[in-house]
Design a protein around this motif. Sequence first.
Motif, PDB file in Angstrom:
ATOM      1  N   UNK A 257      78.182-128.157-103.659  1.00 41.94           N
ATOM      2  CA  UNK A 257      79.422-128.626-104.272  1.00 41.94           C
ATOM      3  C   UNK A 257      80.055-129.628-103.324  1.00 41.94           C
ATOM      4  N   UNK A 258      81.188-130.156-103.724  1.00 43.10           N
ATOM      5  CA  UNK A 258      81.885-131.084-102.824  1.00 43.10           C
ATOM      6  C   UNK A 258      82.417-130.325-101.605  1.00 43.10           C
ATOM      7  N   UNK A 259      82.677-131.065-100.548  1.00 51.20           N
ATOM      8  CA  UNK A 259      83.127-130.461 -99.291  1.00 51.20           C
ATOM      9  C   UNK A 259      84.310-131.266 -98.767  1.00 51.20           C
ATOM     10  N   UNK A 287      80.620-138.570 -92.027  1.00 56.71           N
ATOM     11  CA  UNK A 287      81.250-137.269 -92.286  1.00 56.71           C
ATOM     12  C   UNK A 287      80.560-136.158 -91.498  1.00 56.71           C
ATOM     13  N   UNK A 288      81.353-135.220 -91.026  1.00 54.36           N
ATOM     14  CA  UNK A 288      80.820-134.139 -90.205  1.00 54.36           C
ATOM     15  C   UNK A 288      81.367-132.798 -90.689  1.00 54.36           C
ATOM     16  N   UNK A 289      80.605-131.756 -90.378  1.00 54.43           N
ATOM     17  CA  UNK A 289      81.075-130.383 -90.495  1.00 54.43           C
ATOM     18  C   UNK A 289      81.367-129.922 -89.079  1.00 54.43           C
ATOM     19  N   UNK A 294      83.336-124.313 -88.887  1.00 48.99           N
ATOM     20  CA  UNK A 294      82.241-123.397 -89.176  1.00 48.99           C
ATOM     21  C   UNK A 294      82.391-122.092 -88.412  1.00 48.99           C
ATOM     22  N   UNK A 295      82.802-122.164 -87.153  1.00 49.55           N
ATOM     23  CA  UNK A 295      82.973-120.942 -86.361  1.00 49.55           C
ATOM     24  C   UNK A 295      84.064-120.061 -86.936  1.00 49.55           C
ATOM     25  N   UNK A 415      85.188-125.160 -95.045  1.00 49.99           N
ATOM     26  CA  UNK A 415      86.168-126.200 -95.282  1.00 49.99           C
ATOM     27  C   UNK A 415      87.336-125.717 -96.129  1.00 49.99           C
ATOM     28  N   UNK A 416      88.164-126.668 -96.566  1.00 49.20           N
ATOM     29  CA  UNK A 416      89.349-126.340 -97.341  1.00 49.20           C
ATOM     30  C   UNK A 416      89.108-126.388 -98.841  1.00 49.20           C
TER      31      UNK A 416
END
Length: 473
Positions: A257-259, A287-289, A294-295, A415-416
């Motif tokens: 899905x979108x992030x 773009x990065x995660x 993530x933690x 993410x949000x």
Amino acid sequence: MINKCLRYRNQRHITERIIVKGTLVLDTPTCLGSGDAEGDTDLVILRDSLEDKALLMGSSIAGALRNYLRDYEYGYNTEKISVLFGGQRSEEEGEQSPLIINDAISNTIPHVELRDGVKINSITRTAEDGQKYDLELLEAGTEFNICFELLIENNREQLIRELVIVLQGLESGKISIGMKKQRGFGRCHVEEWQVWKFDLHKSDERLDWLNFEHWKLGLFSSHSIHKSIEKALDLFLDEKEDKCDRLTIEATFTLASSLLIRSGQASSNKAPDVVHLKSRRDGELQPVLSGTSLAGVLRHRAEQIVNTLHKNTTIIDEIFGVDFSKDKTKKAKASRLIVHESVIKESNDLVQNRIAIDRFTGGALHGALFNEQPVFRSDKTELKLELELRQPKPYEIGLLLLLIKDLWTGDLPVGGTSGIGRGRLQGKEAKITLASENKIWKITQISEDELLIIDNSEDLEKFVDALNEEVAA
């Protein structure tokens, strides 16, 4: 009286000096905080007082090298300290370190990234009051000229061997610098080395050392350049000598899905109200995660799993570090789980218009129109997650496997705005390596309709069983 004290005090009889210069390059954004609260952000980077360039303190490099050498030589649960950095930290009067590490200044005026973060309540999954912060980071690609000088009095072979160990760790990118290293910041590597050796028994080499241009920064064009510090110092290491036990998980995902991970800075005045976090890699914004996002997600899901099994959450503190908001008396402890930052490749940026709805009338809320720009999946979208757990216990491995499973199936969004379906990942392949047993497991899923292909799934089930046994105990 003073001359008498100087004459009989314990002097070091230095017989040889080795100078090593290199070019250190940042691979991920790096936080070299100054500790100064006066600024536009909560934590600003440390800068040189004469030039507006970033300053990397020699003490920061020394601390990172010392910890790496301790783990490499003796593992994580020992108090032994090698001779390269002098006496032990607990000794009030220890030996002086024979390794001199100079401060380093960035080669250019640094480009700075702004990152913000917030603490999320694990129960309500909303931001906690007063827990937002922002900080400055040096962009990836920033270069520093670093310089080391080894003073050899005795133990020559051991000193050179330990010097090769730590410098090879820098060369291969195994050592991170700065703050928040456990969350992907501060990864770096050294591209080129230059080495000079001075035998102080020989008068001509003593003069060479005295005439050496110590003040000159950077590599010397008239001296040979080496890509490998092992070759430069003519000493090669055996990989089996590394005593640090670790579990590494390298998993490849795509977006289901979108992030959207909110960026703390907008690219222009015409940008949407909310844009996805981007960081500069190879000269362009991608773009990065982030490792912090993530933690945080992994920690909250781990707490849910442990609470469901009616186990005390101290197991979480052992892996992720201590959460001071719950108990301010807890002793400070760094996270043993390192979560690296991931670049999202071949994604699409699309702007979505949204509006808040008045819950009473069911109509649009006046003045509540806003735009968001998340990242969307394409046919080639891919991101690689990398986790590393130091000194893992079997039940801790089992817990990490459950977390990877939740990410793999899309049950654990990142993410949000996950409440509207964003942030779900889809697993493609994973490689799990346990150094202590010299074992590697691979997990592959060719398509969504096919079953997983797992190497020796029975071994992985044993780690999950170990988590159940730990809970039962």
